[in-house]
Write an enzyme that holds these catalytic residues in place. Structure first.
Site, PDB file in Angstrom:
ATOM      1  N   ASP A   1      39.280  38.127  49.487  1.00  0.00           N
ATOM      2  CA  ASP A   1      39.058  39.233  48.553  1.00  0.00           C
ATOM      3  C   ASP A   1      38.500  38.642  47.254  1.00  0.00           C
ATOM      4  O   ASP A   1      39.223  37.949  46.525  1.00  0.00           O
ATOM      5  CB  ASP A   1      40.402  39.944  48.320  1.00  0.00           C
ATOM      6  CG  ASP A   1      40.282  41.165  47.421  1.00  0.00           C
ATOM      7  OD1 ASP A   1      39.296  41.256  46.672  1.00  0.00           O
ATOM      8  OD2 ASP A   1      41.200  42.008  47.474  1.00  0.00           O
ATOM      9  N   HIS A   2      37.246  38.928  46.984  1.00  0.00           N
ATOM     10  CA  HIS A   2      36.588  38.265  45.856  1.00  0.00           C
ATOM     11  C   HIS A   2      37.095  38.777  44.502  1.00  0.00           C
ATOM     12  O   HIS A   2      36.818  38.188  43.469  1.00  0.00           O
ATOM     13  CB  HIS A   2      35.072  38.455  45.962  1.00  0.00           C
ATOM     14  CG  HIS A   2      34.282  37.335  45.357  1.00  0.00           C
ATOM     15  ND1 HIS A   2      34.840  36.383  44.532  1.00  0.00           N
ATOM     16  CD2 HIS A   2      32.967  37.013  45.447  1.00  0.00           C
ATOM     17  CE1 HIS A   2      33.909  35.530  44.137  1.00  0.00           C
ATOM     18  NE2 HIS A   2      32.770  35.884  44.675  1.00  0.00           N
ATOM     19  N   ARG A   3      37.897  39.859  44.521  1.00  0.00           N
ATOM     20  CA  ARG A   3      38.501  40.305  43.254  1.00  0.00           C
ATOM     21  C   ARG A   3      39.601  39.336  42.828  1.00  0.00           C
ATOM     22  O   ARG A   3      39.944  39.242  41.655  1.00  0.00           O
ATOM     23  CB  ARG A   3      39.117  41.703  43.420  1.00  0.00           C
ATOM     24  CG  ARG A   3      38.108  42.796  43.711  1.00  0.00           C
ATOM     25  CD  ARG A   3      38.810  44.076  44.068  1.00  0.00           C
ATOM     26  NE  ARG A   3      39.686  43.920  45.233  1.00  0.00           N
ATOM     27  CZ  ARG A   3      40.473  44.870  45.709  1.00  0.00           C
ATOM     28  NH1 ARG A   3      40.512  46.046  45.128  1.00  0.00           N
ATOM     29  NH2 ARG A   3      41.228  44.653  46.773  1.00  0.00           N
TER      30      ARG A   3
ATOM     31  N   ILE B   1      40.067  36.001  44.591  1.00  0.00           N
ATOM     32  CA  ILE B   1      39.776  34.598  44.889  1.00  0.00           C
ATOM     33  C   ILE B   1      38.304  34.292  44.600  1.00  0.00           C
ATOM     34  O   ILE B   1      37.406  35.016  45.056  1.00  0.00           O
ATOM     35  CB  ILE B   1      40.117  34.313  46.369  1.00  0.00           C
ATOM     36  CG1 ILE B   1      41.630  34.440  46.566  1.00  0.00           C
ATOM     37  CG2 ILE B   1      39.628  32.942  46.811  1.00  0.00           C
ATOM     38  CD1 ILE B   1      42.045  34.644  47.985  1.00  0.00           C
TER      39      ILE B   1
ATOM     40  N   PRO C   1      35.978  43.743  48.396  1.00  0.00           N
ATOM     41  CA  PRO C   1      34.726  42.981  48.459  1.00  0.00           C
ATOM     42  C   PRO C   1      34.964  41.673  49.223  1.00  0.00           C
ATOM     43  O   PRO C   1      35.574  40.741  48.709  1.00  0.00           O
ATOM     44  CB  PRO C   1      34.390  42.724  46.976  1.00  0.00           C
ATOM     45  CG  PRO C   1      35.673  42.906  46.241  1.00  0.00           C
ATOM     46  CD  PRO C   1      36.586  43.752  47.057  1.00  0.00           C
TER      47      PRO C   1
END
Ligand code: CAO
Length: 476
Positions: free
Chosen positions: A445-447, A449, A269
């Site tokens: 990577d929003h998982r 950060i 994501p």
């Protein structure tokens, strides 16, 4: 025997009705030692790709065709200085294959290497199965047990295969057959065989990863078990129905990097944080140091400063120098600091890595950037020079642009995009002053950060770039 008597000519076999067949890959170079049956070139017709193997062992004396060129039956492909191990008079042997090659090309269901039939031939033909052909319907060859082991959902829920990409994939007939049986889209599989060719093991490893890695299944194309949906395929369009077209095969690098970029895009994501750094002082300092660097044979571009600033930011925010482990449950924090950078080459995008960037001063970083860029453009990068990266910079600033959304170089968790610096009016102390502003685009990577961490990172980076004197020395 004199030397001339041992020169063997390998020619294009009869290919049935196909004329002006495209040479999509030249697999050997003059001076290279080869075994008999070593593939020399890959040809592609509308229906099939075929490797033309050598009929002799020895050393390649000369290649007579170019990648991207066209050939016809009987054209000279290569001259081989034979070590004496010649299967048959070369031209006769090569041309003895025609009927097998033509037959195989015409038979849409046959994708068995000619060599496995036991009939004498020197050409291997693969015929992509037609769109809509049922995976697993043909008798399995070498892949039967793997098919049986697959869960039913995997076999039935795979998304449609990208047919044009599949037919261009750098893989032999039996590998294509295995991929068909498993329903694997070869455009998603990275090749680790000779010159990046996709092997049986690559296909099996791909399936294994699909089956074992949580979340990978959806990313690689299979359906998530609840509420998901396979990636919808892009409809195939007959462009020639609307006007003249020309088909250009993707480069080998594009064929390798494409599936990796796609995998990253669908698995991670992405969010992109934009920012600007005031590099007025940096450019002034670079102007002062440029000449002395040039005397040492070093081109000091803004990128060297950006690498040094990223090193500092990665030291300050260690979660950016990390990767998720294959379970997705743990973050692996790296205690080393290698920085990759995207290099635009005539053959496509490559990502060489400045190793131990934290232990190098600005001149050493700049020297490495120059040497690695040159090696990338000359196609001379070793595998080791592209491995071990922690974080990647994609600098398009030398070309232009104001901002973009770079794709993360998985399994890294962030990538910095850099666009062209421009002079802008900046409001300071009650007045507008001209400042040189550098656009930054950080995809993360929003998982791993959060948005707040990302903007802290870019704020830190911008502040560091604005204080360039701190960037000269290495800070291990
Ligand atoms: N703003 C303004 N000018 C810039 C700049 C920026 N952000 N970055 C570089 N420049 C200038 C340099 O200063 C240099 O000018 P001078 O010769 O006057 O100093 C000029 O642009 C050319 O620089 P360069 O390209 O030779 O060197 P570099 O270190 O900036 O970049 C490399 C090296 C390999 C990154 C670059 O050549 C390249 O390939 N960029 C493309 C990367 C890419 O394709 N990314 C996309 C990946 S996703 O598809």
């Amino acid at each position: 025997m004199n030397a001339a008597a041992r020169l063997v000519e390998v020619r294009v076999p009869d290919m049935g009705n196909f004329k002006d067949v495209a040479v999509i890959d030249v697999l050997v170079k003059p001076g290279e030692s080869i075994e008999p049956e070593a593939p020399l070139v890959t040809l592609e017709t509308e229906k099939a790709t075929m490797d033309v193997p050598s009929t002799a062992s020895g050393v390649i004396e000369k290649i007579h065709v170019d990648k991207g060129g066209k050939v016809n039956a009987g054209d000279l492909i290569a001259t081989v200085r034979s070590a004496g191990d010649v299967a048959a008079p070369a031209q006769a042997a090569a041309l003895a294959a025609p009927s097998e090659a033509a037959k195989a090309a015409a038979a849409a269901s046959a994708a068995v290497p000619a060599g496995t039939t036991g009939k004498p031939t020197s050409t291997v033909v693969s015929t992509p199965a037609q769109p809509g052909s049922t995976a697993g319907s043909a008798p399995a060859q070498g892949g039967a047990s793997a098919v049986a082991e697959l869960p039913a959902t995997l076999r039935t829920d795979l998304p449609p295969i990208n047919e044009p990409g599949f037919s261009r994939a750098h893989a032999g007939p039996s590998v294509r057959k295995l991929a068909r049986e498993l329903g694997v889209d070869l455009t998603r599989v990275a090749g680790h065989g000779f010159k990046g060719r996709i092997t049986h093991d690559d296909v099996k490893a791909f399936v294994k990863e699909l089956m074992t890695s949580p979340g990978a299944a959806a990313g690689a194309g299979a359906v998530a078990r609840s509420g998901g949906g396979a990636l919808p395929g892009v409809p195939a369009v007959d462009f020639a129905a609307f006007g003249p077209v020309e088909t250009q095969p993707l480069s080998r690098i594009q064929r390798i990097s494409g599936p990796r970029l796609h995998a990253s895009w669908v698995n991670i994501p992405h969010v992109t944080q934009f920012d600007e750094a005031d590099i007025t002082e940096l450019e002034a300092l670079r102007g002062k140091l440029k000449e002395s660097a040039a005397q040492r044979g070093i081109k000091l571009t803004p990128l060297a400063f950006i690498v040094r600033a990223c090193v500092k930011a990665l030291q300050a925010f260690p979660q950016f120098n990390a990767s998720l482990d294959p379970t997705g449950a743990n973050l692996i924090l790296k205690k080393y600091l290698n920085v990759g950078f995207a290099a635009d080459t005539p053959n496509g995008l490559m990502v060489p890595v400045v190793s131990e960037a934290d232990r190098k001063d600005i001149y050493e970083v700049a020297r490495q950037l120059g040497e690695l860029s040159e090696a990338a453009r000359g196609g001379k990068l070793s595998a080791a020079q592209m491995q071990g990266g922690c974080f990647t910079i994609s600098s398009l600033g030398g070309i232009g642009g104001t901002a973009f959304t770079p794709i993360i170089n998985a399994p890294e968790v962030a990538i910095l995009g850099v666009s062209r610096s421009t002079m802008k009016p900046v409001y300071q102390d009650g007045t507008f002053v001209p400042r040189l502003m550098l656009p930054l685009s950080l995809s993360y990577d929003h998982r791993v950060i959060d948005g707040a961490a990302a903007v802290r990172f870019t704020t830190f980076l911008a502040k560091t770039l604005a204080e360039p004197h701190t960037l000269i020395e290495a800070v291990p």
